[in-house]
Design an enzyme around this catalytic site. Structure first.
Site, PDB file in Angstrom:
ATOM      1  N   ASP A 104       0.996  -1.242  -0.064  1.00 31.63           N
ATOM      2  CA  ASP A 104       0.033  -0.066   0.009  1.00 31.63           C
ATOM      3  C   ASP A 104       0.796   1.201  -0.012  1.00 31.63           C
ATOM      4  O   ASP A 104       2.031   1.301  -0.004  1.00 31.63           O
ATOM      5  CB  ASP A 104      -1.007   0.054   1.190  1.00 31.63           C
ATOM      6  CG  ASP A 104      -0.302  -0.057   2.590  1.00 31.63           C
ATOM      7  OD1 ASP A 104       0.641   0.892   2.727  1.00 31.63           O
ATOM      8  OD2 ASP A 104      -0.468  -0.796   3.391  1.00 31.63           O
ATOM      9  N   LYS A 105       0.202   2.574  -0.276  1.00 26.35           N
ATOM     10  CA  LYS A 105       0.806   3.467  -0.367  1.00 26.35           C
ATOM     11  C   LYS A 105       1.932   3.795   0.833  1.00 26.35           C
ATOM     12  O   LYS A 105       2.927   4.351   0.492  1.00 26.35           O
ATOM     13  CB  LYS A 105      -0.062   4.671  -0.428  1.00 26.35           C
ATOM     14  CG  LYS A 105       0.458   6.039  -0.736  1.00 26.35           C
ATOM     15  CD  LYS A 105      -0.577   7.125  -0.894  1.00 26.35           C
ATOM     16  CE  LYS A 105      -0.158   8.637  -0.994  1.00 26.35           C
ATOM     17  NZ  LYS A 105      -1.344   9.471  -1.389  1.00 26.35           N
TER      18      LYS A 105
END
Length: 230
Positions: A104-105
């Site tokens: 994820d980011k």
């Protein structure tokens, strides 16, 4: 053997329409002779563009040290992505270069990128149980009992009916730990710590199978042989 226009487009050189101009300008040769027919079929090994061999005609497999702030999606609406770190030609390949699983980011660390769909399937398939090692820092001291909770095979994530597979947890310091798991559920590491009452502040993937980051700097990548996981 493939048509010249299909071959050039699939490797990200130009569109099939643009290939006509490339051939007309004498930029493409086959067996050392200027190409004159877009429908001509040729082996990638026999084709040259501006005198140079074709760029990775057999495919790409890259190990990337993903920084935080980038997503693993090709959707522009989701924000800056990891593919922006690659050469422009590689970003135009078809099939597209994609990530093997996702980080994820807000997660950094080891990420594989490839245009080989069979490899993506093999490495992400639950039946292969490829171990993944993560390093996490959390917002509170970790209780020793969390080690047994992770390893029990009974830990339930919020909103899920099936428990997590047994997972190894190593507490490195009061608020830092290493997690080794073989599953790949959505935000799994963060959700496992949340089930134990802790919020993950930073998360980094350190290893995938026997593959580690080594001294690869954040945002950098290196090539791997296509048969690395054979």
């Amino acid at each position: 053997m493939r048509r010249l226009d299909q071959l050039l487009a699939s490797l990200g050189y130009c569109s099939r329409r643009e290939a006509r101009d490339w051939v007309g300008a004498g930029r493409v040769t086959v067996h050392g002779q200027p190409a004159d027919d877009l429908s001509q079929k040729a082996s990638a090994a026999d084709v040259r563009v501006d005198g140079a061999p074709l760029d990775h005609p057999d495919g790409l497999l890259l190990l990337l040290h993903k920084p935080t702030g980038l997503v693993c999606s090709h959707e522009e609406r989701e924000g800056p992505n990891v593919y922006s770190l690659l050469p422009e030609r590689w970003r135009r390949r078809n099939p597209a270069v994609t990530s093997v699983g996702r980080l994820d980011k807000d997660t950094s660390g080891l990420l594989l990128l490839t245009d080989q769909s069979s490899l993506v399937h093999r490495l992400t398939s639950p039946k292969h149980k490829v171990p993944k090692v993560y390093r996490a820092t959390v917002d509170r001291d970790l209780p020793p009992g969390l080690i047994a909770q992770f390893a029990s095979g009974t830990l339930l994530l919020d909103g899920e009916a099936a428990p997590c597979a047994p997972t190894e947890l190593k507490i490195i310091s009061p608020r830092e730990a290493e997690v080794i798991l073989t599953e790949g559920r959505y935000h799994q590491v963060r959700r496992m710590f949340a089930a134990g009452g802790a919020t993950v502040l930073t998360l980094r993937r350190m290893r995938l199978g026997d593959l580690g980051l080594g001294d690869l700097a954040t945002g950098e990548w290196r090539e791997l042989p296509l048969d690395y996981f054979a």
